[in-house]
Design an enzyme around this catalytic site. Structure first.
Site, PDB file in Angstrom:
ATOM      1  N   LEU A  95       0.863  -1.171   0.000  1.00 38.34           N
ATOM      2  CA  LEU A  95       0.000   0.000   0.000  1.00 38.34           C
ATOM      3  C   LEU A  95       0.902   1.224   0.000  1.00 38.34           C
ATOM      4  O   LEU A  95       1.988   1.200   0.590  1.00 38.34           O
ATOM      5  CB  LEU A  95      -0.902   0.035   1.243  1.00 38.34           C
ATOM      6  CG  LEU A  95      -1.986  -1.033   1.395  1.00 38.34           C
ATOM      7  CD1 LEU A  95      -2.712  -0.847   2.730  1.00 38.34           C
ATOM      8  CD2 LEU A  95      -2.980  -0.989   0.251  1.00 38.34           C
ATOM      9  N   ASP A  96       0.451   2.291  -0.639  1.00 42.45           N
ATOM     10  CA  ASP A  96       1.206   3.537  -0.564  1.00 42.45           C
ATOM     11  C   ASP A  96       1.322   3.980   0.886  1.00 42.45           C
ATOM     12  O   ASP A  96       0.453   3.690   1.722  1.00 42.45           O
ATOM     13  CB  ASP A  96       0.499   4.643  -1.357  1.00 42.45           C
ATOM     14  CG  ASP A  96       0.536   4.407  -2.853  1.00 42.45           C
ATOM     15  OD1 ASP A  96       1.331   3.566  -3.305  1.00 42.45           O
ATOM     16  OD2 ASP A  96      -0.245   5.067  -3.567  1.00 42.45           O
ATOM     17  N   ARG A  97       2.383   4.704   1.166  1.00 42.11           N
ATOM     18  CA  ARG A  97       2.604   5.195   2.533  1.00 42.11           C
ATOM     19  C   ARG A  97       1.406   5.999   3.038  1.00 42.11           C
ATOM     20  O   ARG A  97       1.020   5.906   4.199  1.00 42.11           O
ATOM     21  CB  ARG A  97       3.871   6.063   2.552  1.00 42.11           C
ATOM     22  CG  ARG A  97       4.242   6.591   3.916  1.00 42.11           C
ATOM     23  CD  ARG A  97       5.565   7.349   3.853  1.00 42.11           C
ATOM     24  NE  ARG A  97       5.986   7.800   5.160  1.00 42.11           N
ATOM     25  CZ  ARG A  97       7.132   8.420   5.399  1.00 42.11           C
ATOM     26  NH1 ARG A  97       7.969   8.652   4.401  1.00 42.11           N
ATOM     27  NH2 ARG A  97       7.453   8.797   6.612  1.00 42.11           N
TER      28      ARG A  97
ATOM     29  N   THR B 101      -1.694   5.686   2.234  1.00 41.68           N
ATOM     30  CA  THR B 101      -2.948   4.934   2.206  1.00 41.68           C
ATOM     31  C   THR B 101      -3.057   4.053   3.444  1.00 41.68           C
ATOM     32  O   THR B 101      -2.088   3.400   3.840  1.00 41.68           O
ATOM     33  CB  THR B 101      -3.019   4.051   0.948  1.00 41.68           C
ATOM     34  OG1 THR B 101      -2.869   4.886  -0.207  1.00 41.68           O
ATOM     35  CG2 THR B 101      -4.344   3.315   0.858  1.00 41.68           C
TER      36      THR B 101
ATOM     37  N   ARG C 122      -5.169   6.578  -7.804  1.00 45.35           N
ATOM     38  CA  ARG C 122      -4.848   8.000  -7.745  1.00 45.35           C
ATOM     39  C   ARG C 122      -4.750   8.604  -9.143  1.00 45.35           C
ATOM     40  O   ARG C 122      -5.283   9.696  -9.411  1.00 45.35           O
ATOM     41  CB  ARG C 122      -3.544   8.197  -6.966  1.00 45.35           C
ATOM     42  CG  ARG C 122      -3.617   7.664  -5.554  1.00 45.35           C
ATOM     43  CD  ARG C 122      -2.257   7.541  -4.878  1.00 45.35           C
ATOM     44  NE  ARG C 122      -1.659   8.835  -4.598  1.00 45.35           N
ATOM     45  CZ  ARG C 122      -0.533   8.978  -3.897  1.00 45.35           C
ATOM     46  NH1 ARG C 122       0.108   7.908  -3.451  1.00 45.35           N
ATOM     47  NH2 ARG C 122      -0.050  10.184  -3.664  1.00 45.35           N
TER      48      ARG C 122
END
Length: 338
Positions: A151-153, A155, A267
């Protein structure tokens, strides 16, 4: 030529500028080449890692390889001479804090946690440690803890960790085969047209001069474009919170299910459609983001809400759910949607 067999915890001394050959062991199997090098060449800038891969100086079994090449046990990885600045070579490793995270599901094979926003899933690129390093520190007796996906930081939400090598492979196979169900909650600018339910637009990854990843929508003629599909469902309209100007844009809360798991997919897809995610500092509306910050939204409004997988051993369906965290649920009366 003698080879170094590198496993978890062993680090390659980088002060010697000479060609090196690394043999991938079982614990490192199925990793991407870039992640393998970032872990083993601890302290090396990401720009250096990607540059030596792109230039062809890194070879896997004597052949050029891409950053996303999956390594297998026994692979020979050739590294060119690499010399780091003395400040990096002599730097003491930062202490990794032990940390547990809210558990959504756990058994002998896998662990599902609710990752908070603001925590990277792993260390690297200026981040001394992430979820996986902190979990390993908190659970020193665990034989294996490996990330199944990312997961993105920025998120929050459901994140899977494998506790056995066999489980890791089976779960990652599900992600690659697109047999998982991954649904995110996203708050976007404007009123999303309810009739628009599918975004099918290829994505192209590239690097900024400082080595940071970025993604853009491309077209079918782009040989580096990857087909990317997002399914969008409108949950409801969101009015600007009290204190916003009368002409502040309205917002829409979306449930987005991704059929492909590309970097920054949601995104970029939503921003390309003209409805950027609230608080997105890479692809968003920066002036709007500043307004939202003044109104109390301190992070990107993207949350990994639901994940459906098959258990790697029993094959039973598991439906994992991470409730919207308080900093999002309490902003703009989001609780009314659930």
């Amino acid at each position: 030529m003698a080879c170094d067999v590198l496993g978890a915890g062993r680090r390659l001394p980088m002060s010697n500028a000479a060609v090196r050959h690394l043999t991938v062991d079982a614990e490192s199997a199925d990793q991407r080449l870039d992640n393998f090098l970032l872990r083993e060449l601890k302290g090396a800038p990401k720009t250096l890692i990607y540059r030596i891969i792109r230039s062809g100086e890194v070879r896997v079994n004597k052949a050029r390889a891409r950053a996303d090449t999956r390594l297998q046990a026994g692979d020979d990885v050739r590294l060119p001479p690499v010399r780091l600045p003395e400040r990096v070579i002599g730097a003491a490793p930062a202490a990794v804090p032990a940390r547990e995270f809210p558990v959504l599901y756990e058994d002998d094979w896998l662990l599902a946690i609710d990752k908070p926003a603001g925590v990277a899933v792993h260390g690297g690129s200026g981040v001394s440690s992430g979820v996986i390093e902190q979990l390993r520190r908190a659970r020193p007796g665990a034989a294996l803890l490996e990330l199944v996906h990312r997961l993105d930081r920025e998120t929050s939400g459901v994140l899977l960790v494998a506790k056995r090598r066999s489980a890791l492979k089976r779960l990652q196979d599900q992600f690659r085969e697109r047999s998982t169900g991954k649904t995110y909650l996203a708050l976007v600018r404007g009123e999303w047209p309810a009739a628009r339910k599918v975004i099918d637009a290829p994505l192209h990854k590239y690097l900024l001069p400082d080595g940071e990843r970025r993604v853009r929508v491309t077209d079918a003629r782009d040989p580096l474009g990857q087909r990317s599909i997002s399914l969008v469902r409108v949950l409801g309209d969101v009015h600007p919170p009290p204190g916003a100007a009368a002409d502040a844009p309205r917002m829409t809360l979306l449930a987005v299910t991704i059929k492909t798991g590309r970097t920054h997919q949601i995104r970029v897809h939503l921003a390309h459609a003209g409805h950027p995610i609230a608080g997105d500092d890479k692809y968003g509306d920066f002036e709007w983001n500043r307004l939202l910050t003044r109104l109390g939204l301190k992070r990107m409004f993207l949350h990994a809400w639901r994940l459906t997988i098959r258990h790697p051993v029993t094959e039973q369906e598991l439906q994992l759910h991470a409730p919207l965290p308080p900093e999002l649920a309490d902003w703009g009366d989001m609780r009314r949607f659930f």
